[in-house]
Design an enzyme around this catalytic site. Structure first.
Site, PDB file in Angstrom:
ATOM      1  N   TYR A   1     -28.916  21.244 -18.132  1.00 32.78           N
ATOM      2  CA  TYR A   1     -30.383  21.217 -18.165  1.00 32.78           C
ATOM      3  C   TYR A   1     -30.926  22.558 -18.649  1.00 32.78           C
ATOM      4  O   TYR A   1     -30.339  23.609 -18.381  1.00 32.78           O
ATOM      5  CB  TYR A   1     -30.953  20.981 -16.768  1.00 32.78           C
ATOM      6  CG  TYR A   1     -30.848  19.576 -16.237  1.00 32.78           C
ATOM      7  CD1 TYR A   1     -31.852  18.644 -16.482  1.00 32.78           C
ATOM      8  CD2 TYR A   1     -29.773  19.187 -15.453  1.00 32.78           C
ATOM      9  CE1 TYR A   1     -31.772  17.356 -15.965  1.00 32.78           C
ATOM     10  CE2 TYR A   1     -29.685  17.904 -14.934  1.00 32.78           C
ATOM     11  CZ  TYR A   1     -30.694  16.991 -15.189  1.00 32.78           C
ATOM     12  OH  TYR A   1     -30.614  15.729 -14.681  1.00 32.78           O
TER      13      TYR A   1
ATOM     14  N   TYR B   1     -22.837  15.728 -15.085  1.00 31.32           N
ATOM     15  CA  TYR B   1     -22.748  17.126 -14.665  1.00 31.32           C
ATOM     16  C   TYR B   1     -22.310  17.222 -13.201  1.00 31.32           C
ATOM     17  O   TYR B   1     -22.567  16.320 -12.412  1.00 31.32           O
ATOM     18  CB  TYR B   1     -24.067  17.875 -14.900  1.00 31.32           C
ATOM     19  CG  TYR B   1     -25.284  17.323 -14.182  1.00 31.32           C
ATOM     20  CD1 TYR B   1     -25.586  17.708 -12.885  1.00 31.32           C
ATOM     21  CD2 TYR B   1     -26.154  16.453 -14.826  1.00 31.32           C
ATOM     22  CE1 TYR B   1     -26.722  17.225 -12.243  1.00 31.32           C
ATOM     23  CE2 TYR B   1     -27.291  15.963 -14.197  1.00 31.32           C
ATOM     24  CZ  TYR B   1     -27.570  16.347 -12.910  1.00 31.32           C
ATOM     25  OH  TYR B   1     -28.677  15.863 -12.277  1.00 31.32           O
TER      26      TYR B   1
ATOM     27  N   ARG C   1     -22.676  13.876 -11.134  1.00 29.31           N
ATOM     28  CA  ARG C   1     -23.719  12.878 -11.344  1.00 29.31           C
ATOM     29  C   ARG C   1     -23.371  12.015 -12.560  1.00 29.31           C
ATOM     30  O   ARG C   1     -22.974  12.534 -13.603  1.00 29.31           O
ATOM     31  CB  ARG C   1     -25.082  13.547 -11.632  1.00 29.31           C
ATOM     32  CG  ARG C   1     -25.751  14.317 -10.492  1.00 29.31           C
ATOM     33  CD  ARG C   1     -26.040  13.516  -9.232  1.00 29.31           C
ATOM     34  NE  ARG C   1     -26.417  12.109  -9.364  1.00 29.31           N
ATOM     35  CZ  ARG C   1     -27.626  11.642  -9.716  1.00 29.31           C
ATOM     36  NH1 ARG C   1     -28.606  12.456 -10.023  1.00 29.31           N
ATOM     37  NH2 ARG C   1     -27.864  10.348  -9.762  1.00 29.31           N
TER      38      ARG C   1
ATOM     39  N   HIS D   1     -27.572  10.127 -16.610  1.00 27.19           N
ATOM     40  CA  HIS D   1     -28.845   9.551 -16.161  1.00 27.19           C
ATOM     41  C   HIS D   1     -30.010  10.245 -16.827  1.00 27.19           C
ATOM     42  O   HIS D   1     -29.910  11.397 -17.262  1.00 27.19           O
ATOM     43  CB  HIS D   1     -28.991   9.649 -14.636  1.00 27.19           C
ATOM     44  CG  HIS D   1     -29.036  11.065 -14.133  1.00 27.19           C
ATOM     45  ND1 HIS D   1     -27.896  11.803 -13.910  1.00 27.19           N
ATOM     46  CD2 HIS D   1     -30.074  11.883 -13.839  1.00 27.19           C
ATOM     47  CE1 HIS D   1     -28.231  13.014 -13.491  1.00 27.19           C
ATOM     48  NE2 HIS D   1     -29.550  13.099 -13.448  1.00 27.19           N
TER      49      HIS D   1
ATOM     50  N   HIS E   1     -34.110  10.967 -15.936  1.00 28.42           N
ATOM     51  CA  HIS E   1     -35.143  10.910 -14.896  1.00 28.42           C
ATOM     52  C   HIS E   1     -36.441  10.354 -15.491  1.00 28.42           C
ATOM     53  O   HIS E   1     -36.853  10.790 -16.570  1.00 28.42           O
ATOM     54  CB  HIS E   1     -35.425  12.310 -14.353  1.00 28.42           C
ATOM     55  CG  HIS E   1     -34.260  12.937 -13.646  1.00 28.42           C
ATOM     56  ND1 HIS E   1     -34.080  12.850 -12.283  1.00 28.42           N
ATOM     57  CD2 HIS E   1     -33.211  13.673 -14.100  1.00 28.42           C
ATOM     58  CE1 HIS E   1     -32.980  13.509 -11.938  1.00 28.42           C
ATOM     59  NE2 HIS E   1     -32.434  14.018 -13.019  1.00 28.42           N
TER      60      HIS E   1
HETATM   61 FE   LIG Z   1     -30.481  14.957 -12.996  1.00 27.61          FE
END
Ligand SMILES: [Fe+3]
Lengths: 198, 236
Positions: free
Chosen positions: B107, B146, B156, B159, B161
């Site tokens: 991110y 990640y 995770r 995905h 959000h």
């Molecule tokens: Fe996330």
């Protein structure tokens, strides 16, 4: 019939998407419910600041929470077709919490809005709380400590046991910079904030 | 639609509980006292209305809105779907915001310490409005998986959000879209925290119809928001 899409946490990394000003991007709101350029005759109402901290069940600050505010204008009008009257401002604010778990919202004090029983409600802000570790956002309300009579008559506050009502009332502090209402949000614990199934 | 009909309550057979023991950070952050049911007044029947003025021309295209000097790396995808209420009626002209990791699972967020490369040409945030039929469409890069600190070897699943408003403050929804066939879904306490019968609603569908030749794979993800409690008999 289709069923509701499940909710999921905002996670720890929502800031550049939802409150992206520090990333050089414009978001849809930045902690000011009313725009700074609106003032004087253009906007009736008392300028206020609402500030506080979001705390977890161990009383530790929640440094990755997001607060959203939805409110009526000083005449108690919402900027929405279901209200039908023209409101004097948009009424939505959003901000993240900082390294101390603190948030700060600049707005005006809302006017009374008709309740579900058609009687006027005490002035309040509608609040949604989001955070990493919250699979669903939580709804609460901010009432104002200097509205004693209106608060006592408020239908929603009267749904809450007298021992917990104070968690919904922001305490007025008069400061040189104007009225500041203090409102801490306790996600869990003895003095847990009242949350609604709104 | 009658504007002043109360909304259905949150369907707790569809949403995760506030406390999911295997998702550790819920333990101290989930309210434990019962929620107080709130009869709907104008405070709940209204909510923020956004216009197209909050959406820029590249906001829906994450393959372009972060470009500095080249195309972002990774697999280009199209993510599209319909936002509707529980009666299947479209939710038109509503704001959809989204954010995600880059193709390497990193991110832009300044706290993200995952030792995977940032992509100087990928920001990972976007927004759009649904059209008159409740449809939205994003062009983006497939996000990577990640690691996170919830438990040993926690990852995770891929995905994206999503954040939606719908017509009122009580129709607000923040969720995550997953990808079909992801082996990490079985091990993810955030996904597994959803009641079993509702989980698959968050898994998008691969669609060859949405896929564009020589351009991008297509995924469909429909989103259902709370609707008016009583279905009006006459609609105009
Ligand atoms: Fe996330």
């Amino acid at each position: 019939m289709p069923k509701q899409t499940p909710s999921q946490t905002v996670g720890p990394y929502f800031a550049y998407g939802l409150t992206p000003q520090p990333y050089g991007r414009e978001g849809i709101a930045d902690g000011r419910v009313v725009d700074r350029t609106l003032s004087g005759a253009a906007l009736a109402g008392h300028r206020i600041t609402v500030t506080g901290r979001v705390l977890d069940g161990a009383k530790a600050p929640v440094i990755d929470a997001m607060i959203e505010i939805w409110q009526a204008d000083a005449q108690g009008r919402y900027a929405h077709p279901a209200d039908g009257r023209e409101a004097s401002f948009h009424g939505f604010g959003r901000t993240g919490t900082d390294g101390e778990g603190a948030f700060r919202i600049e707005t005006i004090k809302p006017g009374p809005v008709a309740g579900a029983d058609a009687r006027p409600q005490a002035p309040h802000l509608n609040v949604a709380v989001f955070a990493r570790g919250m699979p669903n956002h939580a709804y609460t309300r901010v009432y104002f400590s200097d509205e004693t009579a209106a608060n006592e008559a408020d239908m929603v506050l009267n749904l809450v046991g007298p021992d917990r009502r104070n968690t919904l009332v922001a305490m007025l502090e008069k400061t040189a910079g104007g009225p500041v209402y203090r409102f801490d949000i306790r996600l869990q614990g003895e003095d847990e904030t009242v949350f609604f199934d709104a | 639609m009658r504007p002043n009909t109360p909304y259905t309550p949150r369907d707790w057979d569809s949403h995760p509980p506030y406390i999911v023991p295997d998702y550790r950070s819920t333990l101290l952050r989930g309210p434990k006292k019962p929620l107080i049911p709130l009869p709907h007044s104008l405070s709940e029947l209204t909510g923020p209305v956004f216009g197209h003025d909050v959406v820029g021309p590249l906001d829906h295209d994450l393959t372009r809105n972060g470009v500095v000097n080249a195309e972002p790396l990774g697999e280009r995808i199209i993510v599209t779907g319909k936002v509707m209420d529980e009666a299947g009626r479209p939710v038109p002209h509503t704001l959809v915001e989204l954010w995600q990791a880059n193709a390497a699972g990193r991110y832009v967020h300044r706290w993200d310490q995952h030792a995977a490369p940032l992509d100087p040409n990928f920001f990972g945030g976007g927004r759009t409005m649904t059209d008159a039929e409740g449809r939205y469409r994003f062009i983006t890069i497939k996000p990577g998986a990640y690691p996170w600190g919830n438990h040993h070897n926690a990852w995770r699943p891929n995905h994206i959000h999503f954040s939606l408003f719908g017509p009122s403050f009580v129709t607000r929804l923040v969720t995550q879209m997953y990808f079909p066939g992801d082996p990490l879904l079985a091990f993810d306490p955030i996904y597994q925290g959803i009641p079993e019968s509702a989980r698959e609603r968050l898994v998008s569908r691969f669609s060859l119809d949405v896929t564009e030749p020589m351009m991008a794979l297509g995924y469909e993800f429909d989103i259902v928001l709370r609707g008016p409690r009583a279905t009006p008999i006459d609609e105009d």
